[in-house]
Every structure is written in C-alpha cells, then in structure tokens.
Design an enzyme around this catalytic site. Structure first.
Site, PDB file in Angstrom:
ATOM      1  N   LYS A  15       0.837  -1.204   0.000  1.00  0.00           N
ATOM      2  CA  LYS A  15       0.000   0.000   0.000  1.00  0.00           C
ATOM      3  C   LYS A  15       0.870   1.251   0.000  1.00  0.00           C
ATOM      4  O   LYS A  15       0.569   2.230  -0.686  1.00  0.00           O
ATOM      5  CB  LYS A  15      -0.903   0.035   1.240  1.00  0.00           C
ATOM      6  CG  LYS A  15      -2.052  -0.939   1.226  1.00  0.00           C
ATOM      7  CD  LYS A  15      -2.936  -0.597   2.431  1.00  0.00           C
ATOM      8  CE  LYS A  15      -4.056  -1.566   2.639  1.00  0.00           C
ATOM      9  NZ  LYS A  15      -4.846  -1.246   3.844  1.00  0.00           N
ATOM     10  N   ASP A  74      -8.275   1.622   4.223  1.00  0.00           N
ATOM     11  CA  ASP A  74      -8.824   0.310   4.533  1.00  0.00           C
ATOM     12  C   ASP A  74      -9.486  -0.188   3.265  1.00  0.00           C
ATOM     13  O   ASP A  74     -10.266   0.532   2.632  1.00  0.00           O
ATOM     14  CB  ASP A  74      -9.819   0.350   5.696  1.00  0.00           C
ATOM     15  CG  ASP A  74      -9.993  -1.048   6.288  1.00  0.00           C
ATOM     16  OD1 ASP A  74      -8.992  -1.594   6.802  1.00  0.00           O
ATOM     17  OD2 ASP A  74     -11.095  -1.617   6.199  1.00  0.00           O
ATOM     18  N   SER A  75      -9.140  -1.375   2.880  1.00  0.00           N
ATOM     19  CA  SER A  75      -9.586  -1.831   1.569  1.00  0.00           C
ATOM     20  C   SER A  75      -9.819  -3.328   1.591  1.00  0.00           C
ATOM     21  O   SER A  75      -9.486  -4.014   2.554  1.00  0.00           O
ATOM     22  CB  SER A  75      -8.536  -1.464   0.521  1.00  0.00           C
ATOM     23  OG  SER A  75      -7.253  -1.833   0.971  1.00  0.00           O
ATOM     24  N   GLY A 157      -1.839  -9.284  -2.572  1.00  0.00           N
ATOM     25  CA  GLY A 157      -3.180  -9.707  -2.153  1.00  0.00           C
ATOM     26  C   GLY A 157      -3.895 -10.549  -3.195  1.00  0.00           C
ATOM     27  O   GLY A 157      -3.353 -11.553  -3.700  1.00  0.00           O
ATOM     28  N   TYR A 158      -5.079 -10.115  -3.533  1.00  0.00           N
ATOM     29  CA  TYR A 158      -5.915 -10.886  -4.467  1.00  0.00           C
ATOM     30  C   TYR A 158      -5.669 -10.516  -5.929  1.00  0.00           C
ATOM     31  O   TYR A 158      -6.404 -10.975  -6.810  1.00  0.00           O
ATOM     32  CB  TYR A 158      -7.395 -10.663  -4.124  1.00  0.00           C
ATOM     33  CG  TYR A 158      -7.767 -11.117  -2.729  1.00  0.00           C
ATOM     34  CD1 TYR A 158      -8.168 -12.424  -2.476  1.00  0.00           C
ATOM     35  CD2 TYR A 158      -7.683 -10.240  -1.645  1.00  0.00           C
ATOM     36  CE1 TYR A 158      -8.501 -12.849  -1.188  1.00  0.00           C
ATOM     37  CE2 TYR A 158      -8.008 -10.648  -0.352  1.00  0.00           C
ATOM     38  CZ  TYR A 158      -8.407 -11.947  -0.141  1.00  0.00           C
ATOM     39  OH  TYR A 158      -8.730 -12.365   1.127  1.00  0.00           O
ATOM     40  N   ASP A 159      -4.657  -9.691  -6.200  1.00  0.00           N
ATOM     41  CA  ASP A 159      -4.413  -9.242  -7.578  1.00  0.00           C
ATOM     42  C   ASP A 159      -4.346 -10.378  -8.605  1.00  0.00           C
ATOM     43  O   ASP A 159      -4.914 -10.250  -9.689  1.00  0.00           O
ATOM     44  CB  ASP A 159      -3.123  -8.406  -7.650  1.00  0.00           C
ATOM     45  CG  ASP A 159      -3.349  -6.971  -7.190  1.00  0.00           C
ATOM     46  OD1 ASP A 159      -4.537  -6.567  -7.084  1.00  0.00           O
ATOM     47  OD2 ASP A 159      -2.364  -6.255  -6.928  1.00  0.00           O
ATOM     48  N   LYS A 179      -2.107  -0.354 -13.163  1.00  0.00           N
ATOM     49  CA  LYS A 179      -3.045  -0.722 -12.093  1.00  0.00           C
ATOM     50  C   LYS A 179      -3.468   0.534 -11.317  1.00  0.00           C
ATOM     51  O   LYS A 179      -4.657   0.770 -11.087  1.00  0.00           O
ATOM     52  CB  LYS A 179      -2.413  -1.742 -11.126  1.00  0.00           C
ATOM     53  CG  LYS A 179      -3.326  -2.044  -9.932  1.00  0.00           C
ATOM     54  CD  LYS A 179      -2.709  -2.911  -8.846  1.00  0.00           C
ATOM     55  CE  LYS A 179      -3.618  -2.912  -7.614  1.00  0.00           C
ATOM     56  NZ  LYS A 179      -3.053  -3.563  -6.439  1.00  0.00           N
ATOM     57  N   HIS A 184      -9.012   0.783  -7.327  1.00  0.00           N
ATOM     58  CA  HIS A 184      -9.818   1.358  -6.244  1.00  0.00           C
ATOM     59  C   HIS A 184      -9.000   2.388  -5.464  1.00  0.00           C
ATOM     60  O   HIS A 184      -9.474   3.450  -5.110  1.00  0.00           O
ATOM     61  CB  HIS A 184     -10.308   0.233  -5.323  1.00  0.00           C
ATOM     62  CG  HIS A 184      -9.242  -0.748  -4.924  1.00  0.00           C
ATOM     63  ND1 HIS A 184      -8.336  -1.268  -5.817  1.00  0.00           N
ATOM     64  CD2 HIS A 184      -8.911  -1.282  -3.710  1.00  0.00           C
ATOM     65  CE1 HIS A 184      -7.506  -2.079  -5.182  1.00  0.00           C
ATOM     66  NE2 HIS A 184      -7.845  -2.105  -3.899  1.00  0.00           N
TER      67      HIS A 184
END
Ligand code: ITT
Length: 415
Positions: A15, A74-75, A157-159, A179, A184
């Site tokens: 992040k 927060d994501s 993460g979920y990328d 990206k 987001h």
C-alpha cells in the site's frame, strides 16, 4: 494547499508503494512517511465493521501518536457470490495471520462451484485523511471478476485472481502504473485530492500539522456534536482527553449541546466522551448531578444572561414573557442558570463554543447576540476569528463567514 508531509497509516508495504506512486503521479511533491518509520510498534486492532470505521481507527491512532497529517487506507475485495465476503476481513480471510497466498487459496476454494457468469467482484478502498481539524473520507471502487486460477506476479493480495472489467488480464499482470491509474486505491486518492484542493481553495487555509490546542478541540467537538459528525467528534474528544488534564471541561461543552440540538445529540456525544475517557484514562465517573436549586439557577442564569445581552436584556425577557412565560422562565433557569452557567467551563470558552455551534447551525439572529456577548465578557477578536476558522474548516466557508461578518460589523460600529 496539500500538506508537505503525510504519514501513511499502514503496515502494508504494498500500500505504501502504491500510494506513494499514485500521489507522485498527481504531480504532488509530498514527503510520504510510512508510519513504521516514526512508530515502529504501530498496530491497530481493526475492530470496525466497515471500511470507513477501520480507516478512521487507523488514521486516528496515527494522528494521535504523531500529531501530523495522516492518510489511512482500509480496503478489500467484495465478491458477489459470497455476499460481499471477504470484505473488511480481506487481509485475515484465511485466519488472523494468513498470507496473501492462503487467502487466495481459500477464495478459490469458496468459488469452486460458482459458474463463470456469477464470479463478479469489486475491490473497494476507503481513505481517511486527518489533520487535527479536518477529517475527510473518500472511496474508490473497481469492478471485475474472479478468475479460476492465479495469473501474474505483480501487485499483492488478491491481484492474481482479479480481472478488471474490460480487460483479459489479472491485476497481477498489469504494470504498477497501469493498475494505479484504474484501481480502487487510485480512484479513492484522486477523489480525496479533489476534496483537499477544493477545501483549500475555498478557505485559503493551510493544513494543520500540529496537535489541536484544547480550546480549539472544545469548539470542534461542540460543532461536531450538534451537526452529528461522528468522525470529527471522536477526533476532537480523543485529542482533548489526551492533551488536557480536565475531561470535565469537555463534558460541560458537550452537555450544553442539548440546548441547541436536542437531548439525543448531546447523549450521543457524551457516550463518545465516555468511551474515549474509559479507553484513555481508565474508568471515569462524572460528579453526581447538582441538586435542582431553582433559586440559584434563577440568580446565576439572570446574571449571565444580563452580561451576554446587556442593554437589551430586560426588553428581550419582557418580550419573551409576553409570547411564552414558560419559555422565558426556562431560558433563564434551564438554559442559562442550569446549563450555561455551570462552573467548570469558563464563560469565554463556553461562549466561543456557543458561537461556533450557532454559526454551524445557521442561527443568525442568536449568533449575532452571542458574538456580541462573547466580546462583552472578554473574548478577543482573535478568539472569534480563530473560532470562525474552525467552523469554516468543519462546515464550509459560508458558516465561518457568518461569524467573521458579525465581528467586522461590530468592529465597524465601534470605530
Ligand atoms: P493495514 O491495515 O496496515 O493498512 P492490511 O493489509 O491489513 O494493512 P487492510 O486491513 O485494509 O490492510 O486489508 C486489505 C486487504 O485487502 C489486503 O491485505 C489484500 O488482501 C486486499 N487488498 C486491498 N487492496 C488490494 C489490492 O490493490 N490488490 C490486492 N489485494 C488488495
């Protein structure tokens, strides 16, 4: 003006890298400090049930620790077929200390029988910016679908499982700039920067990077209590409790909110004060309620009201008495005697809180009397201008200007 230094309230290095690159891509020359550089033991329990709450918890903890402008993120990933899971627990989906790979494995397992047509998902990022006066939130969302297997090695993460709409590649197959331009996080940041620019343009005020002085915190909390702005309220209360040694002053400032915004608003604010005092100071017990002494309330109420209204006092009470004798009596006994003349919070600070509240609520006529009253009891023009600044920063330029105009007018009348 955007502050020149911002602390990022995250322990996630990915992040930090993304937010730094996103801010740079906006052409901003900001000194980005990861919180772990200034607070190596940084940890926040993410006890909120929404992204907003958790973003605020992180921002508040870091602001309180550093006193500097803070940005918290927060994501998470929300999958339609899983009714929004993993959502706020995205980082901990497969367990408290799960790795990104374990989280992805759990997600794929949960979606094994979900057909391709039902694999829609979205990444959501909520940012909370805090600088001691301003608390801003913004959100960014990117829609896509969850693939059946991992693809790509970039990102985190979920990328590797997330295929953004309109693309055939996963986020982990995107270049970082690509990206960030559509993610987001990129969207939330762009939108938050717009808010910051608009507010800076509107008020012409620089951003604070120093902790709030206690009077400012009382004013800010009073305004937040009557406008029911929970994030601002919690920030102001928390900072006050940590920096002042007399939480009773805040108790009295919030108690009087019932006069302007009703009992529920005052009660909500006092509940937050209670929570913050318990968390920061340990248990706290307010003194028992003063006995209802009608004569004392009448005397001290009339005395204070006379100081505030001076020459127009008699006329005002008479006029009020002809409209409603009950209300005339309540104003003196309940309003001034029982509430506004309580002894702990001094009259000047109390009156500055009242002025700010009346400006925030747009009660122009009362505001005029109370600005004049504040000057009569010893507040300075500088006090009132500082008060106007806080209202402006919390509620917008128009609200703060209400105070400034009256101050200018009264100054003009005197000269
Ligand atoms: P901090 O709380 O210290 O900021 P964290 O990783 O615990 O770090 P969150 O609680 O906000 O942060 O959880 C975010 C999780 O959501 C993150 O660990 C990923 O699993 C997922 N996530 C968020 N943004 C993502 C992105 O851009 N790409 C992939 N996964 C993302």
């Amino acid at each position: 003006m955007i502050p020149s230094t911002i602390v990022l309230a995250t322990s996630n290095q990915h992040k930090v890298d993304e937010l730094r690159a996103i801010l740079e891509a906006h052409g901003l020359d900001i000194n980005i400090i990861p919180v772990t550089d200034v607070w190596p033991e940084y940890h926040v329990d993410e006890t909120g049930s929404t992204f907003e709450e958790n973003a605020m918890l992180k921002a508040l903890a870091v602001f309180e620790h550093t006193g500097m402008a803070v940005l918290a993120d927060d994501s998470g990933l929300e999958v339609k077929a899983l009714h929004g899971a993993p959502g706020v627990i995205s980082a901990r989906y497969a367990g408290e200390h799960a790795t990104d790979a374990e989280n992805r494995r759990k997600l794929l397992a949960a979606l094994t029988t979900t057909p391709d047509a039902d694999r829609q998902a979205q990444f959501r990022c909520v940012l909370c910016y805090m600088d001691g006066v301003r608390v801003l939130f913004d959100e960014g969302i990117v829609h896509g679908t969850i693939s059946r297997e991992e693809r790509g090695a970039q990102g985190f993460g979920y990328d590797p499982l997330f295929i953004p709409d309109g693309h055939a590649r996963s986020f982990a197959e995107f270049d970082p700039q690509e990206k960030n331009a559509m993610s987001h996080r990129g969207r939330a940041t762009a939108s938050l920067l717009q808010q910051l620019h608009a507010l800076a343009h509107e008020t012409g005020h620089a951003y604070r990077t120093d902790p709030l002085p206690t009077t400012d915190a009382l004013i800010m909390a009073s305004v937040a209590a009557v406008t029911q702005h929970v994030a601002q309220l919690r920030t102001a209360i928390s900072l006050f409790v940590r920096t002042s040694d007399d939480a009773m002053l805040m108790y009295e400032a919030l108690l009087q909110a019932y006069l302007f915004a009703g009992f529920p608003a005052a009660l909500d604010a006092l509940l937050i004060l209670d929570e913050e005092c318990t968390a920061i100071l340990g248990t706290i017990a307010w003194p028992p309620a003063a006995p209802f002494d009608q004569q004392m309330f009448q005397e001290r109420g009339a005395a204070l009201c006379e100081r505030i209204y001076e020459g127009v006092y008699e006329r005002m009470i008479q006029r009020l008495g002809t409209v409603s004798p009950d209300l005339a009596q309540w104003m003196i006994i309940e309003g001034y005697g029982k509430t506004l003349a309580r002894p702990q919070l001094d009259t000047i600070r109390r009156e500055l809180c009242n002025v700010a509240v009346l400006a925030a609520l747009g009660r122009d006529q009362q505001l005029y009397s109370h600005v004049r009253g504040a000057l009569r009891i010893g507040a300075t023009h500088e006090d009132l201008r500082a008060c106007a600044d806080i209202v402006m920063e919390q509620c917008g330029k128009a609200a703060g200007l209400r105070i400034e105009r009256i101050v200018d007018q009264l100054l003009g009348d005197r000269s």
